[in-house]
Design a protein around this motif. Sequence first.
Motif, PDB file in Angstrom:
ATOM      1  N   LEU A  30       0.868  -1.171   0.104  1.00  0.00           N
ATOM      2  CA  LEU A  30      -0.107  -0.010  -0.083  1.00  0.00           C
ATOM      3  C   LEU A  30       1.083   1.376  -0.093  1.00  0.00           C
ATOM      4  O   LEU A  30       1.877   1.267   0.670  1.00  0.00           O
ATOM      5  CB  LEU A  30      -1.080   0.035   1.380  1.00  0.00           C
ATOM      6  N   ALA A  31       0.414   2.292  -0.789  1.00  0.00           N
ATOM      7  CA  ALA A  31       1.147   3.634  -0.591  1.00  0.00           C
ATOM      8  C   ALA A  31       0.829   4.328   0.669  1.00  0.00           C
ATOM      9  O   ALA A  31       1.588   5.377   0.678  1.00  0.00           O
ATOM     10  CB  ALA A  31       0.470   4.390  -1.928  1.00  0.00           C
ATOM     11  N   VAL A  32       0.334   3.900   1.528  1.00  0.00           N
ATOM     12  CA  VAL A  32       0.284   4.542   2.778  1.00  0.00           C
ATOM     13  C   VAL A  32       0.402   3.288   3.905  1.00  0.00           C
ATOM     14  O   VAL A  32       0.219   2.383   3.504  1.00  0.00           O
ATOM     15  CB  VAL A  32      -1.333   5.167   3.072  1.00  0.00           C
ATOM     16  N   ASN A  33       0.722   3.917   4.835  1.00  0.00           N
ATOM     17  CA  ASN A  33       0.771   2.840   6.341  1.00  0.00           C
ATOM     18  C   ASN A  33       0.226   3.621   7.635  1.00  0.00           C
ATOM     19  O   ASN A  33      -0.412   4.630   7.280  1.00  0.00           O
ATOM     20  CB  ASN A  33       2.323   2.651   6.693  1.00  0.00           C
TER      21      ASN A  33
ATOM     22  N   GLN B  80      -9.166  -2.210   4.737  1.00  0.00           N
ATOM     23  CA  GLN B  80     -10.295  -1.657   3.734  1.00  0.00           C
ATOM     24  C   GLN B  80      -9.762  -1.126   2.880  1.00  0.00           C
ATOM     25  O   GLN B  80     -10.241  -1.016   1.771  1.00  0.00           O
ATOM     26  CB  GLN B  80     -11.248  -0.665   4.672  1.00  0.00           C
ATOM     27  N   LEU B  81      -8.812  -0.253   3.021  1.00  0.00           N
ATOM     28  CA  LEU B  81      -7.855   0.406   1.711  1.00  0.00           C
ATOM     29  C   LEU B  81      -7.289  -0.750   0.835  1.00  0.00           C
ATOM     30  O   LEU B  81      -7.570  -0.424  -0.459  1.00  0.00           O
ATOM     31  CB  LEU B  81      -6.808   1.371   2.216  1.00  0.00           C
TER      32      LEU B  81
ATOM     33  N   GLU C 125      -2.365  10.233  -2.009  1.00  0.00           N
ATOM     34  CA  GLU C 125      -3.112  10.939  -1.805  1.00  0.00           C
ATOM     35  C   GLU C 125      -4.646  10.598  -1.974  1.00  0.00           C
ATOM     36  O   GLU C 125      -5.514  10.917  -1.140  1.00  0.00           O
ATOM     37  CB  GLU C 125      -2.986  12.080  -2.919  1.00  0.00           C
ATOM     38  N   ALA C 126      -4.882   9.669  -2.972  1.00  0.00           N
ATOM     39  CA  ALA C 126      -6.100   9.203  -3.161  1.00  0.00           C
ATOM     40  C   ALA C 126      -6.561   8.264  -1.859  1.00  0.00           C
ATOM     41  O   ALA C 126      -7.828   8.373  -1.438  1.00  0.00           O
ATOM     42  CB  ALA C 126      -6.272   8.353  -4.272  1.00  0.00           C
TER      43      ALA C 126
ATOM     44  N   LYS D 131      -7.395  10.458   1.061  1.00  0.00           N
ATOM     45  CA  LYS D 131      -8.536  11.140   0.709  1.00  0.00           C
ATOM     46  C   LYS D 131      -9.719  10.283   1.212  1.00  0.00           C
ATOM     47  O   LYS D 131     -10.687  10.646   1.830  1.00  0.00           O
ATOM     48  CB  LYS D 131      -8.702  11.721  -0.411  1.00  0.00           C
ATOM     49  N   ALA D 132      -9.464   8.815   0.552  1.00  0.00           N
ATOM     50  CA  ALA D 132     -10.580   7.822   0.972  1.00  0.00           C
ATOM     51  C   ALA D 132     -10.713   7.888   2.832  1.00  0.00           C
ATOM     52  O   ALA D 132     -11.949   7.507   3.005  1.00  0.00           O
ATOM     53  CB  ALA D 132     -10.338   6.626   0.353  1.00  0.00           C
ATOM     54  N   VAL D 133      -9.791   7.619   3.338  1.00  0.00           N
ATOM     55  CA  VAL D 133      -9.765   7.607   4.725  1.00  0.00           C
ATOM     56  C   VAL D 133     -10.595   8.938   5.335  1.00  0.00           C
ATOM     57  O   VAL D 133     -11.166   8.700   6.061  1.00  0.00           O
ATOM     58  CB  VAL D 133      -8.261   7.194   5.340  1.00  0.00           C
ATOM     59  N   THR D 134     -10.047  10.083   4.773  1.00  0.00           N
ATOM     60  CA  THR D 134     -10.852  11.273   5.696  1.00  0.00           C
ATOM     61  C   THR D 134     -12.227  11.177   5.179  1.00  0.00           C
ATOM     62  O   THR D 134     -13.067  11.641   6.111  1.00  0.00           O
ATOM     63  CB  THR D 134     -10.096  12.335   5.116  1.00  0.00           C
ATOM     64  N   LEU D 135     -12.966  10.751   4.015  1.00  0.00           N
ATOM     65  CA  LEU D 135     -14.304  10.831   3.685  1.00  0.00           C
ATOM     66  C   LEU D 135     -14.897   9.819   4.559  1.00  0.00           C
ATOM     67  O   LEU D 135     -16.056   9.871   4.630  1.00  0.00           O
ATOM     68  CB  LEU D 135     -14.402  10.433   2.101  1.00  0.00           C
TER      69      LEU D 135
END
Length: 199
Positions: free
Chosen positions: A148-151, A172-173, A187-188, A191-195
């Motif tokens: 994943l591009a985030v951790n 979930q991501l 970034e995507a 953004k999905a997490v914050t929404l």
Amino acid sequence: AYDVWEHTCKAVAASKNIPALRLAMLLHDIEKPACYTPVGHFYGHATESAKTAKDILHRLRFDNETIHIVTTLIGVHCDPLTPSEKQIKRFLRKIGAPMLKLLIEHHRGDNIAQTPEVAKERLPVWDEVEAMVDRIIAEEQCFSLKDLAVNGSDLVALGIEKGPRIGVLLNQLLDDVISGNLPNEREALLKAVTLSAPL
């Protein structure tokens, strides 16, 4: 075309000379007779065969790695596997690339041990699945949390409290990336997490 014993013998003979793979072939249908239903189905035989195989291998004092490989292969050998990127990525996520490669070999041996018509129809499918696995890995596509591009640190930086929720959100991501609902882009994903998750 064959009873369970004859099919098992043919499957072992048809499999590559990899000890754990051949043990899996030997034991993969061991609980089929016990799971037989009058309408000719063997519901749950993979799960039950994995349990019995684990017991047998423990009693025979096999090492833990061999037991893990054998029981994993047996446990998932009835799960649908087709030349679908999403499906293959889910398998890669669940059991990893080395195990998936062995599972493909398991399917090949299993099909060879059925009728010639089944083998002719199914064997090309496993070549296609294997080629797709190799391509997904070579292209470094995302199929695990480490891809994943985030951790977790990124989510904490958003204001999400450390704890089990971090893991839930990351999974979930990953589900959304594998399903094609989100690109594996930082970034995507943020953004999905914050929404979707109130901070």
